[in-house]
Design a protein around this motif. Structure first.
Motif, mmCIF file in Angstrom:
data_model
loop_
_atom_site.group_PDB
_atom_site.id
_atom_site.type_symbol
_atom_site.label_atom_id
_atom_site.label_comp_id
_atom_site.label_asym_id
_atom_site.label_seq_id
_atom_site.Cartn_x
_atom_site.Cartn_y
_atom_site.Cartn_z
ATOM 1 N N SER A 141 0.758 -1.211 0.060
ATOM 2 C CA SER A 141 0.056 -0.114 0.101
ATOM 3 C C SER A 141 0.842 1.440 -0.063
ATOM 4 O O SER A 141 0.645 2.284 -0.631
ATOM 5 C CB SER A 141 -0.928 0.037 1.000
ATOM 6 N N ASP A 142 1.803 1.167 0.747
ATOM 7 C CA ASP A 142 2.902 2.331 0.753
ATOM 8 C C ASP A 142 3.281 2.963 -0.483
ATOM 9 O O ASP A 142 3.377 3.827 -1.052
ATOM 10 C CB ASP A 142 4.060 2.182 1.742
ATOM 11 N N VAL A 143 3.848 1.975 -1.238
ATOM 12 C CA VAL A 143 4.396 1.837 -2.488
ATOM 13 C C VAL A 143 3.125 2.491 -3.785
ATOM 14 O O VAL A 143 3.470 3.488 -4.484
ATOM 15 C CB VAL A 143 5.168 0.884 -3.102
ATOM 16 N N GLY A 144 2.209 1.886 -3.304
ATOM 17 C CA GLY A 144 0.921 2.069 -3.977
ATOM 18 C C GLY A 144 0.422 3.872 -3.890
ATOM 19 O O GLY A 144 0.207 4.592 -5.061
ATOM 20 N N ALA A 145 0.402 4.373 -2.592
ATOM 21 C CA ALA A 145 0.428 5.442 -2.279
ATOM 22 C C ALA A 145 1.332 6.543 -3.158
ATOM 23 O O ALA A 145 1.092 7.834 -3.781
ATOM 24 C CB ALA A 145 0.221 6.106 -0.770
ATOM 25 N N GLN A 146 2.651 6.082 -3.165
ATOM 26 C CA GLN A 146 3.607 6.881 -3.735
ATOM 27 C C GLN A 146 3.425 7.072 -5.138
ATOM 28 O O GLN A 146 3.780 8.116 -5.716
ATOM 29 C CB GLN A 146 4.962 6.505 -3.334
ATOM 30 N N LEU A 147 3.140 5.843 -5.692
ATOM 31 C CA LEU A 147 2.836 5.975 -7.211
ATOM 32 C C LEU A 147 1.669 6.586 -7.646
ATOM 33 O O LEU A 147 1.549 7.092 -8.685
ATOM 34 C CB LEU A 147 2.811 4.406 -7.670
ATOM 35 N N GLN A 148 0.671 6.708 -6.651
ATOM 36 C CA GLN A 148 -0.471 7.523 -6.798
ATOM 37 C C GLN A 148 -0.057 9.053 -7.109
ATOM 38 O O GLN A 148 -0.625 9.725 -7.966
ATOM 39 C CB GLN A 148 -1.633 7.201 -5.843
ATOM 40 N N THR A 149 0.965 9.400 -6.213
ATOM 41 C CA THR A 149 1.290 10.869 -6.213
ATOM 42 C C THR A 149 2.089 11.187 -7.402
ATOM 43 O O THR A 149 1.701 12.219 -8.040
ATOM 44 C CB THR A 149 2.130 10.879 -4.920
ATOM 45 N N ALA A 150 2.790 10.276 -7.893
ATOM 46 C CA ALA A 150 3.543 10.351 -9.195
ATOM 47 C C ALA A 150 2.559 10.495 -10.314
ATOM 48 O O ALA A 150 2.947 11.237 -11.195
ATOM 49 C CB ALA A 150 4.659 9.095 -9.335
ATOM 50 N N LYS A 151 1.445 9.538 -10.394
ATOM 51 C CA LYS A 151 0.789 9.676 -11.484
ATOM 52 C C LYS A 151 0.018 11.071 -11.362
ATOM 53 O O LYS A 151 -0.277 11.610 -12.493
ATOM 54 C CB LYS A 151 -0.347 8.785 -11.363
#
Length: 457
Positions: free
Chosen positions: A266-276
């Motif tokens: 989930s933590d990596v997913g949140a960071q990737l959402q920010t990058a998106k």
């Protein structure tokens, strides 16, 4: 003749073989009185010289008529003599008035006037009733004076002497008149030439201004054409390469986010959402820049203020910008105008991208010895932080971050100016740069080193 008679003759000028001297004495007295009256008339004529030649010539002709008890008197210049002198003739009638039109005088008077004007002047009047004396000037005969006398006896030599004095006075007056007319003609010619020269100078100034305006319009058109080509080239590169890369990066981030969620990270997913989200914001900004680069523009850019308004217009979709200009505008040259406009464009781009501002004010102040330009915003920037970043960029190799500060500083120093950051009254940062006038360009390799901190303007 007795001794007493000889003395009387010597005293009175009267000689007689008769027993009585009285008749001869009376005639002599009358001639003397006429001579005195003529001299008085000559003195009055000389006094009238200040009234111009016509008044004096009329007085001379009138004095000749009075002296000879004449009904008509004419005074005239011979043809081809004193060409510029005016008037050319004077005719005095029985009423002692001047007659301007020769056709209004008797034929005999008209013939006499023609004879005088043709150069004829007899020395005496022994053959007719006209008394004629030539008019001399510097030893040459220039005209004559004639009067149709009404005396009971033929005029005496003394009478002719009086007429010669009158004629010579008239000749001097006419000579003065000719010189005056020549001087007046020369003055009028000089004045006319002066007016023509002034008119030609005005016409030349107008044509020069029109030529300079045409050259300026041509330079603006050529500059606009180059700018258009460069704008469209940049827009194509942004659209064809940079935007596609950012979109591809966004798609890769989305795939990675899906895989991370599937694996429970989930933590990596949140960071990737920010990058998106960042890639989506970048794409929107790229589209805005491409629109600004490809939109039609006006052809009215003719001054620094016009160029700055064009720059401001490109940033107005993202920022509320006011433009304030003070002082008398000075033409600095197209290259200097574009350097100043690029600095302002960089400053506004930084405000839109980094400051989080909603409002900005662009001030342009023309001073006798300097051009001062400032960009103020209501964002969250810090002047001290910007000064530190600029100092760091001057010392180190640039990595692309905050490169706009270094670009602005280099352009301003290339114009011989200084760049400073201060707190704005709007709450954010006020960037101010000052360019001395007249502008002295500094080659890129010769830009002088600066102090650790730019001096505020």
């Amino acid at each position: 003749m007795t001794e007493g008679a000889t003395d009387l003759s010597r005293l009175t000028g009267v000689r007689s073989g008769k027993n009585s001297y009285y008749p001869a004495y009376v005639r002599s007295t009358e001639r003397t009185q006429r001579a005195v009256r003529a001299m008085d008339t000559i003195s009055r004529a000389v006094v009238r010289t200040v009234e111009g030649p016509r008044g004096l010539l009329e007085e001379v002709a009138r004095a000749a008529a009075d002296h000879l008890d004449a009904d008509w008197a004419v005074l005239a210049l011979a043809d081809s003599h004193l060409e510029r002198a005016r008037p050319r003739f004077v005719v005095i009638g029985p009423d002692r008035r001047s007659v301007g039109d020769p056709t209004e005088v008797p034929e005999a008077v008209r013939l006499e006037l023609s004879a005088v004007r043709s150069g004829y002047a007899g020395p005496s009047a022994r053959t007719d009733v006209w008394v004629r004396v030539p008019m001399y000037l510097e030893g040459r005969r220039v005209g004559g004076l004639a009067a149709r006398h009404g005396l009971l006896e033929e005029p005496e030599p003394e009478d002719l002497a009086v007429l010669r004095i009158l004629a010579n006075q008239a000749a001097v007056s006419l000579h003065t008149s000719e010189q005056y007319q020549a001087g007046l003609s020369l003055h009028r010619r000089a004045q006319r030439l002066h007016e023509e020269a002034r008119a030609q100078a005005r016409d030349l100034a107008t044509r020069t201004a029109e030529l300079e305006a045409a050259e300026h319009r041509l330079a603006v058109a050529e500059q606009r054409e180059l700018v258009d080509a460069e704008r469209h080239r940049i827009a194509r590169e942004l659209h064809d390469s940079v935007t596609q890369y950012v979109l591809s990066a966004g798609m890769a981030v989305e795939v990675a986010r899906g895989e991370a969620e599937a694996l429970g990270a989930s933590d990596v997913g949140a960071q990737l959402q920010t990058a998106k989200s960042l890639t989506q914001t970048a794409v929107e900004q790229l589209r805005t820049a491409i629109f600004a680069l490809t939109r039609p523009h006006t052809d009215s850019v003719a001054s620094l203020e016009d160029l700055l308004r064009e720059v401001v217009h490109h940033h107005r979709p993202m920022l509320d910008i006011q433009v304030r200009v003070a002082g008398r505008t000075t033409a600095l040259g197209h290259d200097v105008h574009h350097e100043v406009a690029r600095v302002v464009g960089e400053a506004l781009f930084n405000v839109v991208t980094h400051a989080g501002a909603r409002r900005a004010v662009l001030r342009v102040r023309w001073m006798p010895d300097a051009l001062v330009v400032s960009v103020s915003d209501d964002g969250d920037g810090e002047p001290a932080a910007l000064r530190r970043m600029l100092q760091l960029e001057r010392r180190t190799v640039r990595d692309g971050r905050h490169q706009g500060l270094a670009n602005m500083d280099s352009r301003v120093r290339g114009l011989g100016g200084t760049l400073a950051f201060r707190r704005s009254r709007l709450g954010g940062v006020r960037l101010t740069f000052r360019v001395p006038l007249p502008v002295v360009r500094v080659p890129a390799g010769l830009v002088p080193p600066t102090a650790e901190e730019a001096t505020p303007c």
